[in-house]
Design a protein around this motif. Structure first.
Motif, PDB file in Angstrom:
ATOM      1  N   GLY A  21       0.789  -1.218   0.000  1.00  0.00           N
ATOM      2  CA  GLY A  21       0.000   0.000   0.000  1.00  0.00           C
ATOM      3  C   GLY A  21       0.821   1.268   0.000  1.00  0.00           C
ATOM      4  O   GLY A  21       0.292   2.362  -0.166  1.00  0.00           O
ATOM      5  N   ARG A  22       2.095   1.156   0.165  1.00  0.00           N
ATOM      6  CA  ARG A  22       2.958   2.336   0.214  1.00  0.00           C
ATOM      7  C   ARG A  22       3.413   2.703  -1.182  1.00  0.00           C
ATOM      8  O   ARG A  22       3.720   1.859  -2.008  1.00  0.00           O
ATOM      9  N   ALA A  23       3.471   3.998  -1.447  1.00  0.00           N
ATOM     10  CA  ALA A  23       3.962   4.458  -2.747  1.00  0.00           C
ATOM     11  C   ALA A  23       5.469   4.401  -2.762  1.00  0.00           C
ATOM     12  O   ALA A  23       6.121   4.696  -1.771  1.00  0.00           O
ATOM     13  N   ALA A  24       6.034   4.012  -3.901  1.00  0.00           N
ATOM     14  CA  ALA A  24       7.489   3.893  -4.016  1.00  0.00           C
ATOM     15  C   ALA A  24       8.127   5.182  -4.488  1.00  0.00           C
ATOM     16  O   ALA A  24       9.302   5.210  -4.784  1.00  0.00           O
ATOM     17  N   TRP A  25       7.350   6.262  -4.539  1.00  0.00           N
ATOM     18  CA  TRP A  25       7.876   7.489  -5.126  1.00  0.00           C
ATOM     19  C   TRP A  25       8.621   8.349  -4.124  1.00  0.00           C
ATOM     20  O   TRP A  25       9.144   9.393  -4.456  1.00  0.00           O
ATOM     21  N   GLY A  26       8.702   7.891  -2.882  1.00  0.00           N
ATOM     22  CA  GLY A  26       9.489   8.627  -1.895  1.00  0.00           C
ATOM     23  C   GLY A  26       8.690   9.736  -1.262  1.00  0.00           C
ATOM     24  O   GLY A  26       7.580  10.063  -1.668  1.00  0.00           O
ATOM     25  N   ALA A  27       9.257  10.321  -0.237  1.00  0.00           N
ATOM     26  CA  ALA A  27       8.590  11.406   0.469  1.00  0.00           C
ATOM     27  C   ALA A  27       8.510  12.631  -0.422  1.00  0.00           C
ATOM     28  O   ALA A  27       9.249  12.780  -1.381  1.00  0.00           O
ATOM     29  N   SER A  28       7.567  13.506  -0.084  1.00  0.00           N
ATOM     30  CA  SER A  28       7.380  14.719  -0.866  1.00  0.00           C
ATOM     31  C   SER A  28       8.676  15.521  -0.914  1.00  0.00           C
ATOM     32  O   SER A  28       9.287  15.797   0.113  1.00  0.00           O
ATOM     33  N   GLY A  29       9.089  15.870  -2.116  1.00  0.00           N
ATOM     34  CA  GLY A  29      10.304  16.663  -2.271  1.00  0.00           C
ATOM     35  C   GLY A  29      11.557  15.842  -2.449  1.00  0.00           C
ATOM     36  O   GLY A  29      12.593  16.380  -2.824  1.00  0.00           O
ATOM     37  N   SER A  30      11.508  14.537  -2.179  1.00  0.00           N
ATOM     38  CA  SER A  30      12.688  13.693  -2.348  1.00  0.00           C
ATOM     39  C   SER A  30      12.765  13.216  -3.784  1.00  0.00           C
ATOM     40  O   SER A  30      11.744  13.064  -4.458  1.00  0.00           O
ATOM     41  N   PRO A  31      13.981  12.986  -4.281  1.00  0.00           N
ATOM     42  CA  PRO A  31      14.107  12.594  -5.686  1.00  0.00           C
ATOM     43  C   PRO A  31      13.586  11.185  -5.941  1.00  0.00           C
ATOM     44  O   PRO A  31      13.675  10.304  -5.092  1.00  0.00           O
ATOM     45  N   THR A  32      13.031  10.985  -7.110  1.00  0.00           N
ATOM     46  CA  THR A  32      12.666   9.656  -7.572  1.00  0.00           C
ATOM     47  C   THR A  32      13.951   8.882  -7.851  1.00  0.00           C
ATOM     48  O   THR A  32      14.911   9.431  -8.386  1.00  0.00           O
ATOM     49  N   VAL A  33      13.962   7.613  -7.501  1.00  0.00           N
ATOM     50  CA  VAL A  33      15.153   6.787  -7.708  1.00  0.00           C
ATOM     51  C   VAL A  33      14.918   5.811  -8.851  1.00  0.00           C
ATOM     52  O   VAL A  33      13.901   5.111  -8.885  1.00  0.00           O
ATOM     53  N   VAL A  34      15.852   5.793  -9.786  1.00  0.00           N
ATOM     54  CA  VAL A  34      15.901   4.785 -10.840  1.00  0.00           C
ATOM     55  C   VAL A  34      17.082   3.871 -10.532  1.00  0.00           C
ATOM     56  O   VAL A  34      18.228   4.336 -10.455  1.00  0.00           O
ATOM     57  N   LEU A  35      16.809   2.613 -10.322  1.00  0.00           N
ATOM     58  CA  LEU A  35      17.836   1.638  -9.966  1.00  0.00           C
ATOM     59  C   LEU A  35      18.192   0.799 -11.182  1.00  0.00           C
ATOM     60  O   LEU A  35      17.312   0.192 -11.800  1.00  0.00           O
ATOM     61  N   VAL A  36      19.476   0.768 -11.534  1.00  0.00           N
ATOM     62  CA  VAL A  36      19.955  -0.032 -12.663  1.00  0.00           C
ATOM     63  C   VAL A  36      20.717  -1.232 -12.107  1.00  0.00           C
ATOM     64  O   VAL A  36      21.727  -1.073 -11.408  1.00  0.00           O
TER      65      VAL A  36
END
Length: 217
Positions: A21-36
Motif C-alpha cells: 500500500g505504500r507508494a514507491a515514489w518517496g517522500a514529498s520533495g525527495s528525488p525519484t530513484v531509478v535503480l539499474v
C-alpha cells in the motif's frame, strides 16, 4: 496516523520492508530513484568513470530539470542469479520507483540453462513490482556463431517475460551498436564491450521505453 505508523513498523520488523500500500515514489520533495541492476555493459567496464550510458542518463535527467537520482548497482560479470540475490537489499536500501534490469548476457556466455535465466529474471521483476517499482527489461542477443536456434530461444526469454509479466521492454539493448555497419568501431578491443563512443546510442535505446515510466513534471 499513529496506528498506521505502528502497523508499518510491525511489517518492517517482520521483514516486509515494502508494504504494497505504500507508494514507491518517496517522500514529498525527495528525488525519484531509478535503480539499474546490470553487468559490465552498464558498469562502465573499460571506459572512464562517468562516461557510461547510466551516467549519461543521470546527466540527461538533470538537464531536463527532473528530480531523479540514478543508482547504478551494476557489477561486471554478474549473472541473473547474482542479480536476484542482490536485489532484495537494493530495493530496501534505495526504494526505487523504477528498476532497470540489464542481465542475462553472462548467463548465455557461460552456457547456463535458459530456464534458470528466465526464472531469475521473473523473480526480479516480481520482487521489484511487489516493492512498488515499475520495471524496464533490457533484452539481449548472442553473436551469430551461437546458432540461430539458440539465439531465438535466448531473445524469447526477454520478449516472453515482458509479455507475461506486463513490463516495459527494450528488445535489443545493443541495437545500432552490435548490429550496425560501424560495429567494429563501437567496441573495445575485446569485441564484447561497447566503447565510450557507443554509450550515447545505448542511452538512446533505453530512453524511449524509460521515459513513460518516470513521474511527470
Amino acid at each position: 496516523m499513529k496506528r498506521r505508523d505502528a502497523a508499518l513498523a510491525a511489517l518492517a520488523a517482520a521483514g516486509w520492508a515494502w508494504w504494497p500500500g505504500r507508494a514507491a515514489w518517496g517522500a514529498s520533495g525527495s528525488p525519484t530513484v531509478v535503480l539499474v541492476v546490470g553487468d559490465s555493459l552498464s558498469a562502465e567496464y573499460g571506459i572512464a568513470r562517468g562516461r557510461g550510458w547510466v551516467a549519461l542518463l543521470q546527466q540527461r535527467l538533470q538537464a531536463q530539470g527532473r528530480s531523479v537520482q540514478v543508482v547504478n548497482a551494476s557489477i561486471s560479470g554478474d549473472t541473473t542469479a547474482g542479480g536476484r540475490a542482490r536485489l532484495p537489499a537494493l530495493l530496501q536500501r534505495h526504494r526505487p520507483a523504477v528498476v532497470i534490469l540489464e542481465l542475462g548476457g553472462n548467463d548465455a556466455l557461460r552456457g547456463l540453462p535458459l530456464p534458470s535465466t528466465r526464472d531469475n529474471l521473473r523473480a526480479m521483476i516480481r520482487a521489484s513490482r511487489a516493492a512498488g517499482a515499475r520495471v524496464l527489461l533490457l533484452g539481449m542477443d548472442m553473436p551469430p556463431n551461437y546458432g540461430e536456434r539458440f539465439r531465438a530461444e535466448f531473445r524469447a526469454v526477454y520478449t516472453d517475460l515482458a509479455r507475461e509479466e506486463g513490463v516495459a521492454l527494450v528488445p535489443f539493448f545493443l541495437a545500432g551498436v552490435a548490429d550496425g555497419p560501424q560495429a567494429a568501431a563501437l567496441f573495445q578491443d575485446d569485441r564484447i564491450h561497447p566503447n565510450e563512443q557507443a554509450q550515447p546510442r545505448l542511452l538512446d535505446n533505453v530512453w524511449p521505453a524509460l521515459r513513460p515510466l518516470l513521474p511527470r513534471g
